[in-house]
Scaffold this active site. Structure first.
Site, PDB file in Angstrom:
ATOM      1  N   HIS A  30       0.845  -1.199   0.000  1.00 26.40           N
ATOM      2  CA  HIS A  30       0.000   0.000   0.000  1.00 26.40           C
ATOM      3  C   HIS A  30       0.877   1.244   0.000  1.00 26.40           C
ATOM      4  CE1 HIS A  30      -3.804  -1.995   0.422  1.00 26.40           C
ATOM      5  NE2 HIS A  30      -3.292  -2.750   1.369  1.00 26.40           N
ATOM      6  N   ASP A  38       6.490   7.251 -21.129  1.00 30.39           N
ATOM      7  CA  ASP A  38       7.008   6.996 -22.471  1.00 30.39           C
ATOM      8  C   ASP A  38       8.437   7.518 -22.569  1.00 30.39           C
ATOM      9  OD1 ASP A  38       6.528   9.713 -22.505  1.00 30.39           O
ATOM     10  OD2 ASP A  38       4.996   9.622 -24.048  1.00 30.39           O
TER      11      ASP A  38
END
Length: 106
Positions: A30, A38
C-alpha cells in the site's frame, strides 16, 4: 534429447511474463508507486527503470497500463498537468481504464 529440446519446467506462461516487472510488482505494498512513462522522461540514475520499448511508441503507456491492471489494483492515479494540456484524448483514455472511485491527482 538435446539441450534445445529440453523443457524448462520453471518457465512462466501466464501473468506478467517480464521477470523484472513481475519481481517489482511482487514487492509493492500500500502507498507504493509505479511510474509508467514513455520515452524522453528525465529519470534520475538512482531510479530503477524497466524499459519495455520494442519500437517507437510501442507499447504505449496505455498498452502497458492495461496489462498491469489485470494483475494489481490501483489506489490513486497521479497524472501530470501536461497530460491534460498536451494530450487531452490520452488523459480521457487513462481515466476510462479506472472506476470512478479511484481518485485522480494532477
Amino acid at each position: 534429447m538435446s539441450a534445445k529440446n529440453e523443457v524448462d519446467e520453471n518457465m512462466v506462461e501466464t501473468g506478467i511474463l517480464n521477470r523484472d516487472i513481475a519481481a517489482e510488482l511482487a514487492k509493492l505494498g500500500h502507498t507504493d508507486r509505479v511510474l509508467i512513462a514513455d520515452a524522453g522522461l528525465a529519470i534520475p540514475n538512482t531510479t530503477k527503470v524497466i524499459d519495455v520499448s520494442l519500437d517507437v511508441n510501442f507499447p504505449t503507456t496505455v498498452d502497458v497500463l492495461k496489462v498491469l491492471l489485470k494483475h494489481f489494483s490501483v489506489e490513486k492515479l497521479i497524472l501530470s498537468q501536461a497530460t491534460v494540456d498536451v494530450s487531452p484524448s490520452r488523459y480521457k483514455e487513462y481515466l476510462s481504464l479506472f472506476d470512478e472511485s479511484v481518485p485522480v491527482k494532477l
